[in-house]
Design an enzyme around this catalytic site. Structure first.
Site, PDB file in Angstrom:
ATOM      1  NE  ARG A   1     -33.697 -16.688   8.933  1.00 41.38           N
ATOM      2  CZ  ARG A   1     -34.750 -16.751   9.747  1.00 41.38           C
ATOM      3  NH1 ARG A   1     -35.019 -17.846  10.424  1.00 41.38           N
ATOM      4  NH2 ARG A   1     -35.525 -15.713   9.888  1.00 41.38           N
TER       5      ARG A   1
ATOM      6  CG  ASN B   1     -29.882  -8.996   9.535  1.00 43.89           C
ATOM      7  OD1 ASN B   1     -30.294  -8.088   8.814  1.00 43.89           O
ATOM      8  ND2 ASN B   1     -30.493 -10.165   9.608  1.00 43.89           N
TER       9      ASN B   1
ATOM     10  CD  GLU C   1     -35.930  -9.154   6.570  1.00 43.45           C
ATOM     11  OE1 GLU C   1     -34.816  -9.568   6.926  1.00 43.45           O
ATOM     12  OE2 GLU C   1     -36.791  -9.869   6.022  1.00 43.45           O
TER      13      GLU C   1
ATOM     14  NE  ARG D   1     -28.670  -9.101   0.812  1.00 45.57           N
ATOM     15  CZ  ARG D   1     -29.572  -9.593   1.654  1.00 45.57           C
ATOM     16  NH1 ARG D   1     -29.986  -8.902   2.690  1.00 45.57           N
ATOM     17  NH2 ARG D   1     -30.094 -10.777   1.451  1.00 45.57           N
TER      18      ARG D   1
ATOM     19  NE  ARG E   1     -41.105  -9.855   1.520  1.00 43.39           N
ATOM     20  CZ  ARG E   1     -40.699 -10.649   2.499  1.00 43.39           C
ATOM     21  NH1 ARG E   1     -41.510 -10.883   3.520  1.00 43.39           N
ATOM     22  NH2 ARG E   1     -39.515 -11.208   2.482  1.00 43.39           N
TER      23      ARG E   1
ATOM     24  CE  LYS F   1     -33.076 -11.853   0.312  1.00 48.25           C
ATOM     25  NZ  LYS F   1     -33.714 -12.432   1.516  1.00 48.25           N
TER      26      LYS F   1
ATOM     27  CG  ASP G   1     -36.898 -13.869   1.980  1.00 51.15           C
ATOM     28  OD1 ASP G   1     -35.777 -14.178   1.543  1.00 51.15           O
ATOM     29  OD2 ASP G   1     -37.111 -13.571   3.159  1.00 51.15           O
TER      30      ASP G   1
ATOM     31  CD  GLU H   1     -28.610 -12.231  -1.418  1.00 46.10           C
ATOM     32  OE1 GLU H   1     -28.213 -11.046  -1.525  1.00 46.10           O
ATOM     33  OE2 GLU H   1     -29.243 -12.631  -0.426  1.00 46.10           O
TER      34      GLU H   1
ATOM     35  CD  GLU I   1     -34.695 -17.936   5.669  1.00 44.96           C
ATOM     36  OE1 GLU I   1     -33.835 -17.385   4.961  1.00 44.96           O
ATOM     37  OE2 GLU I   1     -35.471 -17.304   6.403  1.00 44.96           O
TER      38      GLU I   1
ATOM     39  CD  GLU J   1     -42.718 -26.762  -7.163  1.00 43.09           C
ATOM     40  OE1 GLU J   1     -42.221 -27.586  -7.955  1.00 43.09           O
ATOM     41  OE2 GLU J   1     -43.052 -25.608  -7.478  1.00 43.09           O
TER      42      GLU J   1
ATOM     43  CD1 TRP K   1     -43.994 -11.120   9.569  1.00 46.07           C
ATOM     44  CD2 TRP K   1     -42.066 -10.374   8.702  1.00 46.07           C
ATOM     45  NE1 TRP K   1     -43.100 -10.973  10.598  1.00 46.07           N
ATOM     46  CE2 TRP K   1     -41.904 -10.519  10.099  1.00 46.07           C
ATOM     47  CE3 TRP K   1     -40.986  -9.922   7.945  1.00 46.07           C
ATOM     48  CZ2 TRP K   1     -40.702 -10.206  10.748  1.00 46.07           C
ATOM     49  CZ3 TRP K   1     -39.787  -9.628   8.593  1.00 46.07           C
ATOM     50  CH2 TRP K   1     -39.661  -9.764   9.970  1.00 46.07           C
TER      51      TRP K   1
HETATM   52  O1  GCW Z   1     -35.393 -14.280   4.487  1.00 38.84           O
HETATM   53  C1  GCW Z   1     -34.841 -13.390   5.291  1.00 38.84           C
HETATM   54  C2  GCW Z   1     -34.217 -14.194   6.377  1.00 38.84           C
HETATM   55  C3  GCW Z   1     -33.356 -13.321   7.246  1.00 38.84           C
HETATM   56  C4  GCW Z   1     -32.315 -12.656   6.360  1.00 38.84           C
HETATM   57  C5  GCW Z   1     -33.034 -11.855   5.280  1.00 38.84           C
HETATM   58  C6  GCW Z   1     -32.078 -11.204   4.312  1.00 38.84           C
HETATM   59  C7  GCW Z   1     -30.094 -12.010   6.880  1.00 38.84           C
HETATM   60  O2  GCW Z   1     -35.229 -14.818   7.115  1.00 38.84           O
HETATM   61  O3  GCW Z   1     -32.767 -14.119   8.224  1.00 38.84           O
HETATM   62  O4  GCW Z   1     -31.458 -11.837   7.088  1.00 38.84           O
HETATM   63  O5  GCW Z   1     -33.869 -12.693   4.557  1.00 38.84           O
HETATM   64  O6  GCW Z   1     -31.869 -11.756   3.249  1.00 38.84           O
HETATM   65  O7  GCW Z   1     -31.570 -10.145   4.621  1.00 38.84           O
END
Ligand code: GCW
Length: 635
Positions: A131, A173, A255, A288, A305, A329, A334, A356, A362, A467, A497
């Site tokens: 990203r 990741n 993920e 996290r 979710r 987050k 997300d 976060e 993104e 937006e 998802w």
């Molecule tokens: O939104 C998603 C992103 C992933 C990212 C994930 C996360 C690092 O598309 O690319 O992975 O969140 O925050 O872990």
């Protein structure tokens, strides 16, 4: 220590050192951070003197200022900056450079971190930086360290100058090569850490929960003694090399990343394992909370979710060791353009919490669109539409938006997001418009009033503009799957998802009410639970996040859902075109390369905004059959 001020200027070009240049400055105290203060002053054109100074930096400030606070007092003939510790003096110096007011300054939270999603190897899908929209990594290129430490030093200065004091170097990741940073590639980390250390920034690493298995153990079970010893031993080695190492950052059971669930253990078991290894050395684990089922059955309306982080983590409140920081987050999904605050924030009073944010854009235009995010962050921090993050967060984190691009952030104006993040993390109450002006002043010193006001006009409302032409009323995720750029209304609709809008011929939105939906509204404290539960009280911007509404439903602003969609999409695309028009007036005012880079990106923004407008409007017109009240073209 030599500082090259002109190399990659961003918000610290040599000209902003005007308040320092030519002054006689006395700095008392010793240590590496004081050395940095002296080196900065020298590079800024000050003369360091023993006495007869008109500017003084010294320790001995009120201990209540803490490790990073400082006080500025401007007298008639002399300005004095005092701190209780060297780090405070460094912050005080940068504050003086940006002409901060007299008085005492202290950070709102002790740790203000940026997380890099940089890979060591080029990932076949995600590239060098996951990203990342600003070129490659500042740290690695195709599996090897870049060793361009001048660039890293310049980056450390920029971060320190906006108040950041911690950095995670690699992607959450964690692939096989990155896992080696912890062991046989630790020297690369040490080299980078030396640059950040000079600016008071501690280095952290993302680690894989399965690291012991990758290194030959048969298990990574957090309650297995061999695993406990493995982490203790590896961590000891890390601290032998890096005594000021910050700690580990972990994405587990998320993920596809490994985690404690594999062994039937809880996330407290997992986090406490690493915390136990770090504790003797003073390190922390950022664990996290981004844990959710990404393989859910889209036909199943009972899983939501948006509940996941809350449902997984609140039962564990009180079970984490003191040096665990649960990192959540800011929203429950997300990093969408608009989300309510995550209900987990504030719901774990017995746990340290880091919130976060995502500076890398993104879902907010990928640094091809101007999207100044500070107004969103500020409203979340201060609780304009939900419980305030300020007060509930013990730490702040942002996913970084920089790379090896000459402008740092691909889109030169995206630098403002990183700057504003640092400033808002330090002081949650700052006005985002004022922070923008501060960034403009520092980045374009000597700018004409026209340049200042035009930049402000282009940027200040850009998040709301973005937006308006993208996903409506808080519904989110109408993006192209995978890379997440550009519109695709149904791209994620029938996928596993958990990112649905549930549009049909009668209406759109996700019913998250207690009465008839997933009950997610009930995860909030009052008055917010009732506010979100009630269609009449729910803020319009979040209407489709919490409710499935008929197209004819009249919003609080007096328009119907469908008319709101049309109106905002026409308006947003027109605003993008106007932004471009404003920028084009600046050709004579900014360097040609910068002008060209922004102009080229704005052209893409205008194209993309029209594409969003047309696809969203056409989709909802075809679903609903309701024409635009104003008869504008919808295809
Ligand atoms: O939104 C998603 C992103 C992933 C990212 C994930 C996360 C690092 O598309 O690319 O992975 O969140 O925050 O872990």
């Amino acid at each position: 220590m030599d500082i090259d001020m002109s190399a990659h200027p961003a918000w610290l070009p040599p000209e902003v050192w005007q308040p320092i240049a030519g002054r006689r400055v006395r700095v008392t105290g010793d240590g590496p951070l004081i050395d940095t203060v002296r080196a900065e002053l020298r590079a800024g054109g000050a003369t360091l003197v023993g006495d007869g100074a008109d500017l003084e930096f010294g320790l001995g400030g009120d201990p209540a200022l803490g490790g990073e606070g400082f006080e500025i007092v401007r007298g008639e003939t002399r300005t004095v900056v005092r701190a209780a510790a060297p780090h405070g003096l460094l912050h005080g110096l940068f504050a003086l450079v940006r002409s901060a007011p007299d008085g005492r300054h202290r950070p709102a939270v002790a740790r203000r971190m940026v997380d890099h999603w940089d890979n060591v190897d080029v990932h076949p899908v995600m590239g060098q930086v996951e990203r990342g929209y600003a070129g490659g990594s500042l740290f690695w290129r195709a599996g090897v360290p870049r060793r361009d430490l001048g660039r890293v030093a310049a980056y450390a200065r920029l971060l320190a100058a906006c108040g950041v004091n911690a950095i995670a170097l690699n992607n959450v990741n964690v692939h096989a090569t990155e896992a080696r940073l912890l062991t046989d590639r630790l020297a690369e980390v040490a080299e980078l850490a030396a640059e950040f250390r000079r600016y008071g920034i501690r280095v952290h690493l993302s680690v894989s929960f399965a690291a012991p298995v990758q290194h030959g153990l048969p298990t990574a079970d957090p309650l297995d003694d061999r695993v406990v010893h493995w982490w203790a031993r590896v961590t000891r080695t890390v601290y032998d090399t890096l005594p000021d190492f910050g700690g580990y950052l972990v994405k587990a059971d998320s993920e596809g990343q490994p985690g404690p669930f594999t062994y039937g253990r809880t996330h407290a078991d997992g986090a406490n394992l690493l915390a136990g290894a770090l504790a003797p050395h003073g390190g922390v684990v950022h664990w996290r909370a981004f844990v959710y089922n990404h393989r859910q059955d889209w036909r199943d309306r009972s899983t939501d979710r948006a509940r996941a982080a809350h449902d997984h983590f609140t039962p564990l409140d009180g079970a984490f060791r003191d040096n665990v920081v649960v990192q959540v987050k800011h929203g429950p999904m997300d990093f969408q353009t608009r989300e309510p605050v995550a209900p987990l924030i504030g719901a774990m009073p017995g746990t340290r919490l880091a919130v976060e944010l995502q500076a890398t854009q993104e879902y907010t235009g990928q640094q091809r669109h101007v999207c100044y995010l500070a107004p969103m962050w500020s409203s979340l921090l201060l609780g304009h539409e939900g419980p305030a993050i300020a007060g509930a967060a013990d730490e702040m984190v942002a996913v970084a938006n920089v790379g090896d691009d000459p402008f740092w952030t691909g889109h030169p104006l995206a630098q403002a997001n990183l700057y504003a993040y640092g400033r808002l993390a330090w002081d949650h109450t700052l006005d985002p418009g004022a922070v923008l002006d501060e960034w403009i002043g520092l980045t374009f010193p000597g700018a004409s009033p026209a340049l200042r006001s035009t930049l402000h006009a282009v940027m200040d409302g850009s998040w709301r503009t973005y937006e308006r032409y993208t996903a409506p009323l808080g519904v989110g995720f109408m993006v192209r799957p995978g890379h997440h750029y550009g519109p695709d209304v149904d791209g994620y609709e029938y996928t596993p998802w958990g990112t649905y809008h549930h549009a049909d011929r009668d209406g759109v939105g996700v019913d998250r009410t207690m009465a008839t939906g997933t009950g997610m509204t009930g995860l909030y404290p009052e008055p917010w639970a009732s506010t979100y539960e009630s269609v009449a009280d729910c803020p319009d911007e979040l209407a489709l996040f919490f409710h499935h509404l008929p197209y004819g439903h009249v919003l609080r602003d007096g328009t119907t859902v469908i008319q709101h969609i049309y109106d905002t999409h026409f308006a947003g695309a027109a605003e993008a075109a106007a932004m471009r028009g404003h920028w084009l007036t600046l050709e004579a005012e900014v360097p040609a390369e910068l002008f060209g880079r922004v102009a080229e990106r704005l052209a893409e923004q205008v194209r993309s905004a029209a594409e969003w407008r047309d696809q969203i409007n056409a989709y909802f017109f075809r679903k609903s059959g309701v024409p635009d009240r104003h008869g504008r073209p919808i295809y």
